[in-house]
Write a protein that holds these residues in place. Structure first.
Motif, mmCIF file in Angstrom:
data_model
loop_
_atom_site.group_PDB
_atom_site.id
_atom_site.type_symbol
_atom_site.label_atom_id
_atom_site.label_comp_id
_atom_site.label_asym_id
_atom_site.label_seq_id
_atom_site.Cartn_x
_atom_site.Cartn_y
_atom_site.Cartn_z
ATOM 1 N N VAL A 142 0.840 -1.205 0.000
ATOM 2 C CA VAL A 142 0.000 0.000 0.000
ATOM 3 C C VAL A 142 0.872 1.250 0.000
ATOM 4 O O VAL A 142 0.600 2.226 -0.714
ATOM 5 N N LEU A 143 1.932 1.234 0.786
ATOM 6 C CA LEU A 143 2.840 2.373 0.858
ATOM 7 C C LEU A 143 3.461 2.653 -0.507
ATOM 8 O O LEU A 143 3.571 3.808 -0.939
ATOM 9 N N LYS A 152 -3.227 7.493 8.817
ATOM 10 C CA LYS A 152 -4.662 7.215 8.684
ATOM 11 C C LYS A 152 -4.993 6.654 7.308
ATOM 12 O O LYS A 152 -5.738 5.671 7.181
ATOM 13 N N ALA A 153 -4.417 7.247 6.265
ATOM 14 C CA ALA A 153 -4.681 6.770 4.903
ATOM 15 C C ALA A 153 -4.111 5.376 4.687
ATOM 16 O O ALA A 153 -4.754 4.515 4.073
ATOM 17 N N LEU A 154 -2.919 5.144 5.202
ATOM 18 C CA LEU A 154 -2.291 3.823 5.064
ATOM 19 C C LEU A 154 -3.086 2.755 5.801
ATOM 20 O O LEU A 154 -3.279 1.652 5.283
ATOM 21 N N ILE A 166 -12.750 -0.105 14.054
ATOM 22 C CA ILE A 166 -11.564 -0.413 14.857
ATOM 23 C C ILE A 166 -10.274 0.041 14.162
ATOM 24 O O ILE A 166 -9.186 -0.361 14.553
ATOM 25 N N HIS A 167 -10.409 0.902 13.144
ATOM 26 C CA HIS A 167 -9.215 1.410 12.466
ATOM 27 C C HIS A 167 -8.338 2.256 13.394
ATOM 28 O O HIS A 167 -7.122 2.351 13.184
ATOM 29 N N GLU A 192 4.464 13.833 9.417
ATOM 30 C CA GLU A 192 3.371 12.868 9.564
ATOM 31 C C GLU A 192 3.158 12.033 8.307
ATOM 32 O O GLU A 192 2.201 11.264 8.222
ATOM 33 N N THR A 193 4.031 12.187 7.330
ATOM 34 C CA THR A 193 3.862 11.500 6.043
ATOM 35 C C THR A 193 4.911 10.406 5.874
ATOM 36 O O THR A 193 6.089 10.604 6.148
#
Length: 200
Positions: A142-143, A152-154, A166-167, A192-193
């Motif tokens: 995914v990364l 959060k997006a990952l 439950i994320h 944060e990225t």
């Protein structure tokens, strides 16, 4: 936290490791004895071997009741669910290494702190290792696909097979995977990225 009441009612001696400063654990836990990996504790029920199993928590211990070949796995292995690895005290690399270490112990049954007694310990541990490595592979994939992304997006993409409710909890384990990938030179972060490196 229950050890205080248990000791008051039974007069037992408490064995364990205190919480590291700042860890999200019971900071009031004060054991009578602080055993180290490989120590042997003689009890009326048999001989307990101490196994240091960091990962879920840096001070986590398991105990093998040698005569019964019974592993008291605490929160390291749970029945029916996987363990949350919550950085910074939780460490995915240490967790996997601790699972591998348990495969070398003489164990026929696992008694977890949560769930029921489990047989076939090698199969249980193999499943957990495979599950974690599969999730690591998915996080890395995914990364790479996102190029860059927030935690959060990952988490939303790498944990799309678990309920979104439950994320928030899953994000803690996702972070643990990312930190392991970072340690392996396969991921990097700026603020944060997160982004994949050329090794991914």
């Amino acid at each position: 936290p229950g050890t205080v009441a248990l000791k008051a009612r039974t007069g037992c001696r408490v064995f364990g490791l205190p919480a590291p400063a700042g860890a999200a654990q019971d900071q009031t836990f004060a054991p009578d004895e602080e055993p180290v990996h490989g120590d042997v504790i003689r009890t009326d029920a048999g001989t307990l071997k101490v196994i240091h199993t960091p990962g879920h928590a840096s001070n986590h211990l398991c105990y093998v009741l040698l005569e019964q070949e019974l592993l008291f796995s605490g929160d390291h292995i749970m029945q029916g669910s996987t363990v949350v690895i919550n950085p910074p005290d939780g460490d995915m690399k240490a967790y996997l290494e601790s699972l591998y270490d348990l495969l070398d112990e003489p164990v026929r049954y696992i008694a977890p702190a949560h769930g029921f007694l489990m047989g076939h310990p090698e199969a249980v541990i193999d499943y957990l290792i495979t599950h974690r490595l599969a999730r690591e592979h998915k996080v890395a994939r995914v990364l790479k696909e996102l190029k860059t992304g927030s935690l959060k997006a990952l988490t939303a993409d790498a944990y799309d097979d678990v309920p979104a409710a439950i994320h928030g909890v899953a994000a803690r384990s996702a972070l643990a995977h990312l930190l392991k990938l970072e340690g392996d030179g396969r991921a990097a972060r700026e603020g944060e990225t997160w982004h994949a490196t050329s090794h991914t």
